[in-house]
Design an enzyme around this catalytic site. Structure first.
Site, PDB file in Angstrom:
ATOM      1  N   THR A 269     -57.858  19.100 106.880  1.00 54.47           N
ATOM      2  CA  THR A 269     -58.313  19.437 108.223  1.00 54.47           C
ATOM      3  C   THR A 269     -58.531  18.203 109.085  1.00 54.47           C
ATOM      4  O   THR A 269     -58.085  18.138 110.217  1.00 54.47           O
ATOM      5  CB  THR A 269     -59.661  20.149 108.085  1.00 54.47           C
ATOM      6  OG1 THR A 269     -60.508  19.301 107.279  1.00 54.47           O
ATOM      7  CG2 THR A 269     -59.516  21.476 107.393  1.00 54.47           C
ATOM      8  N   PHE A 396     -64.409  25.761 114.117  1.00 55.15           N
ATOM      9  CA  PHE A 396     -65.063  25.666 112.807  1.00 55.15           C
ATOM     10  C   PHE A 396     -65.467  27.034 112.273  1.00 55.15           C
ATOM     11  O   PHE A 396     -66.315  27.142 111.394  1.00 55.15           O
ATOM     12  CB  PHE A 396     -66.270  24.723 112.892  1.00 55.15           C
ATOM     13  CG  PHE A 396     -65.858  23.283 113.150  1.00 55.15           C
ATOM     14  CD1 PHE A 396     -65.408  22.481 112.112  1.00 55.15           C
ATOM     15  CD2 PHE A 396     -65.877  22.749 114.431  1.00 55.15           C
ATOM     16  CE1 PHE A 396     -64.997  21.172 112.340  1.00 55.15           C
ATOM     17  CE2 PHE A 396     -65.466  21.444 114.679  1.00 55.15           C
ATOM     18  CZ  PHE A 396     -65.023  20.649 113.623  1.00 55.15           C
ATOM     19  N   CYS A 403     -67.853  26.505 109.055  1.00 55.16           N
ATOM     20  CA  CYS A 403     -67.621  25.258 108.329  1.00 55.16           C
ATOM     21  C   CYS A 403     -68.927  24.504 108.039  1.00 55.16           C
ATOM     22  O   CYS A 403     -69.680  24.192 108.958  1.00 55.16           O
ATOM     23  CB  CYS A 403     -66.716  24.364 109.179  1.00 55.16           C
ATOM     24  SG  CYS A 403     -66.296  22.835 108.364  1.00 55.16           S
TER      25      CYS A 403
HETATM   26  C1  HEM Z   1     -61.547  19.027 111.600  1.00 57.56           C
HETATM   27  C2  HEM Z   1     -62.065  19.325 110.468  1.00 57.56           C
HETATM   28  C3  HEM Z   1     -62.386  20.715 109.998  1.00 57.56           C
HETATM   29  C4  HEM Z   1     -62.051  21.929 110.532  1.00 57.56           C
HETATM   30  C5  HEM Z   1     -61.220  22.212 111.782  1.00 57.56           C
HETATM   31  C6  HEM Z   1     -62.636  22.944 109.683  1.00 57.56           C
HETATM   32  C7  HEM Z   1     -62.537  24.294 109.921  1.00 57.56           C
HETATM   33  C8  HEM Z   1     -63.142  25.261 109.139  1.00 57.56           C
HETATM   34  C9  HEM Z   1     -63.097  26.677 109.404  1.00 57.56           C
HETATM   35  C10 HEM Z   1     -62.376  27.339 110.574  1.00 57.56           C
HETATM   36  C11 HEM Z   1     -63.810  27.286 108.440  1.00 57.56           C
HETATM   37  C12 HEM Z   1     -64.046  28.791 108.302  1.00 57.56           C
HETATM   38  C13 HEM Z   1     -62.978  29.380 107.401  1.00 57.56           C
HETATM   39  C14 HEM Z   1     -63.092  30.868 107.188  1.00 57.56           C
HETATM   40  O1  HEM Z   1     -63.925  31.531 107.806  1.00 57.56           O
HETATM   41  O2  HEM Z   1     -62.304  31.356 106.382  1.00 57.56           O
HETATM   42  C15 HEM Z   1     -64.291  26.261 107.538  1.00 57.56           C
HETATM   43  C16 HEM Z   1     -65.056  26.499 106.415  1.00 57.56           C
HETATM   44  C17 HEM Z   1     -65.411  25.523 105.517  1.00 57.56           C
HETATM   45  N1  HEM Z   1     -65.225  24.165 105.654  1.00 57.56           N
HETATM   46 FE1  HEM Z   1     -64.344  23.238 107.176  1.00 57.56          FE
HETATM   47  N2  HEM Z   1     -63.282  22.320 108.656  1.00 57.56           N
HETATM   48  C18 HEM Z   1     -63.160  20.963 108.812  1.00 57.56           C
HETATM   49  C19 HEM Z   1     -63.683  19.974 108.002  1.00 57.56           C
HETATM   50  C20 HEM Z   1     -64.362  20.196 106.821  1.00 57.56           C
HETATM   51  C21 HEM Z   1     -64.868  19.171 105.943  1.00 57.56           C
HETATM   52  C22 HEM Z   1     -64.782  17.679 106.230  1.00 57.56           C
HETATM   53  C23 HEM Z   1     -65.432  19.810 104.873  1.00 57.56           C
HETATM   54  C24 HEM Z   1     -66.123  19.229 103.680  1.00 57.56           C
HETATM   55  C25 HEM Z   1     -66.295  17.985 103.413  1.00 57.56           C
HETATM   56  C26 HEM Z   1     -65.295  21.228 105.100  1.00 57.56           C
HETATM   57  C27 HEM Z   1     -65.742  22.203 104.242  1.00 57.56           C
HETATM   58  C28 HEM Z   1     -65.709  23.558 104.531  1.00 57.56           C
HETATM   59  C29 HEM Z   1     -66.240  24.557 103.619  1.00 57.56           C
HETATM   60  C30 HEM Z   1     -66.869  24.297 102.258  1.00 57.56           C
HETATM   61  C31 HEM Z   1     -66.064  25.797 104.244  1.00 57.56           C
HETATM   62  C32 HEM Z   1     -66.468  27.155 103.722  1.00 57.56           C
HETATM   63  C33 HEM Z   1     -67.901  27.446 104.126  1.00 57.56           C
HETATM   64  C34 HEM Z   1     -68.389  28.777 103.566  1.00 57.56           C
HETATM   65  O3  HEM Z   1     -67.682  29.764 103.649  1.00 57.56           O
HETATM   66  O4  HEM Z   1     -69.519  28.788 103.095  1.00 57.56           O
HETATM   67  N3  HEM Z   1     -64.638  21.420 106.287  1.00 57.56           N
HETATM   68  N4  HEM Z   1     -63.875  25.033 107.999  1.00 57.56           N
END
Ligand code: HEM
Length: 458
Positions: A269, A396, A403
């Site tokens: 991402t 996010f 996220c």
């Molecule tokens: C530009 C960077 C990022 C974007 C655009 C992004 C975007 C997203 C999005 C849209 C979701 C929701 C997904 C869903 O509902 O199915 C998500 C969930 C998540 N992201 Fe990110 N993310 C980014 C960076 C990161 C980073 C750096 C980490 C960890 C170091 C991370 C860890 C997670 C985790 C663990 C989830 C799941 C949370 C849960 O359902 O409890 N993300 N992210």
């Protein structure tokens, strides 16, 4: 009931054969222009609804009616990441447990600690570019190295050594293959055939290898008390020490899935975001000049950034937000209703049927955004951002499944861009035309930037 608009398909297979295997999100984004607000696509016998209307997105955020859907491609990715936070079903006990236990790993205090780990990693990238004088950089490759090395070190104190050796670490090529397979399965017909079996075996082999590497790291931490005691507050250190109200921590298997989740979610991402941001910087000299002026005033050449400096770069933050509007690197999140229901003015959706929030469509919805396809830094000035409806901008995700790594991503992206701008001039020697590659996330493919040391020019 109002039928959901849908492009015409063919009997039995629906729209399946119209979906371009390597550009499926971009295809849906085009469909969103023809069918504003909502449309449906038929993957053979599965009907998937796509939503780009903020009012519908707000309705889908109702946790009493809808839950996150872990359908393809995330369901395929479970072979690698199991019930880690990203791929867990909300009703799985480990999601709730890990969500609560991992909040401190992404809080302010932890972020300060990660910053001290991030800085030397970015400095390695800068030193590599410096060492070779003016040079052409494959941006996506460089940003993957940067974000993987960063999450490896902040996540579990593991050095991949990506700035020291040219070939990618096998862990990364294996993980990338697994991610690509998860995505390609979306458009592959599920009929028993040798290709399908070979791909399935490859995915299982890849998962086994990834699991082994991570298990070894966890075992080392567990069995070497000095390592645990010494361990900086990296994510694994925090996870190993966290216990719930019953005094229970995460199992080794779940820890493995969380580590893999952070590696996947943390590198794909953010590397895409960095690459797209650099694309807009080289393509728009006025944007570059404005962001650079801010960087130069907060972090003049020779000044080492602090964590506090990251909050003093509002224009850089505008760049990041506008980049994520046009290219949300996780382009879709999916929910499903608990029961048969209707959304909006009366569109029927059945229990467990996928409803996808198509962020590339939502963020370019002309009812919300003026000239939605053009880059405009001013959309996210403090005054203008306050006017954006909250359900019109969701890079996010939404609600409790949003996220967890957002601040991590912002901190890493700001630090990397600030140091790159502080040290280098950027040129676009080959007049790059944007070509977006889709794996699980989006990134510019074959994008080359020429960097030259600013010190030399002064
Ligand atoms: C530009 C960077 C990022 C974007 C655009 C992004 C975007 C997203 C999005 C849209 C979701 C929701 C997904 C869903 O509902 O199915 C998500 C969930 C998540 N992201 Fe990110 N993310 C980014 C960076 C990161 C980073 C750096 C980490 C960890 C170091 C991370 C860890 C997670 C985790 C663990 C989830 C799941 C949370 C849960 O359902 O409890 N993300 N992210």
């Amino acid at each position: 009931m109002i039928p959901i608009p849908s492009p015409p398909g063919i009997p039995l297979f629906g729209n399946l054969f119209q979906l371009p295997r390597l550009a499926i999100t971009q295809h849906f984004t085009q469909l969103a222009k023809q069918y504003p607000g909502v449309f449906q696509v038929h993957f053979a016998y599965v009907a998937a609804t796509f939503v780009t209307d903020p009012a519908l997105v707000a309705e889908l955020a109702d946790a009493k009616r809808f839950r996150k859907l872990v359908g393809p491609p995330l369901s395929t990715l479970r072979t690698v990441a199991g019930d880690g936070l990203f791929t867990a079903h909300s009703e799985e006990p480990n999601w709730d447990k890990a969500h609560k236990l991992l909040v401190p790993a992404f809080g302010q205090r932890a972020m300060r600690g990660y910053f001290d780990t991030m800085l030397p990693v970015v400095e390695q990238l800068i030193a590599n570019w410096n060492a070779s004088g003016d040079q052409d950089i494959d941006v996506s490759d460089a940003m993957v190295r940067l974000t993987f090395e960063t999450i490896g070190q902040c996540g579990f104190d593991f050095e991949f050594g990506l700035f020291k050796s040219q070939p990618m670490h096998p862990f990364i090529t294996t993980m990338t293959r697994a991610l690509t397979e998860s995505m390609e399965r979306l458009t592959r017909l599920r009929l028993p055939n040798p290709l399908w079996v070979a791909k399935e075996w490859q995915l299982r082999r890849d998962s086994r290898y990834l699991h082994q590497v991570v298990d070894q790291v966890i075992a080392k931490r567990r069995t070497e008390p000095e390592a645990l005691a010494r361990s900086k507050r990296d994510m694994l250190g925090i996870m190993l020490q966290a216990v719930d109200e019953k005094g229970e921590g995460l199992s080794d298997q779940n820890l493995r899935f969380q580590v893999l989740t952070f590696l996947i979610a943390g590198h794909e991402t953010t590397s895409g975001l960095l690459a797209f941001a650099l694309y807009y910087l080289v393509k728009q000299p006025s944007v570059l000049a404005k962001v650079r002026a801010e960087v130069d005033s907060v972090l003049p050449l020779g000044c080492t950034p602090t964590y506090e400096n990251m909050a003093q770069l509002p224009v850089l933050e505008q760049l990041i937000k506008e980049t994520l509007r046009l290219w949300p690197t996780v382009p879709i999140y999916s929910v499903a209703p608990f029961a048969d229901t209707e959304i909006g003015p009366g569109y029927p959706v059945r229990k467990n049927q996928p409803i996808n929030v198509l962020l590339t469509g939502l963020h370019r919805n002309p009812a919300v955004w003026n000239e939605p396809d053009s880059f405009d830094l001013e959309r996210f000035s403090v005054a203008n951002e306050a006017l954006v409806p909250s359900s019109a901008y969701k890079p996010f995700g939404s609600g409790e499944r949003a996220c967890i790594g957002r601040q991590f991503a912002y901190t890493e992206t700001k630090l990397a861009l600030a140091l790159i701008l502080q040290r280098f001039d950027l040129q676009d020697p080959y007049d790059y035309q944007l070509n977006v590659k889709e794996t699980l996330s989006l990134k510019p493919a074959a994008f080359v930037v020429r960097v030259s040391n600013r010190k030399k020019l002064n």
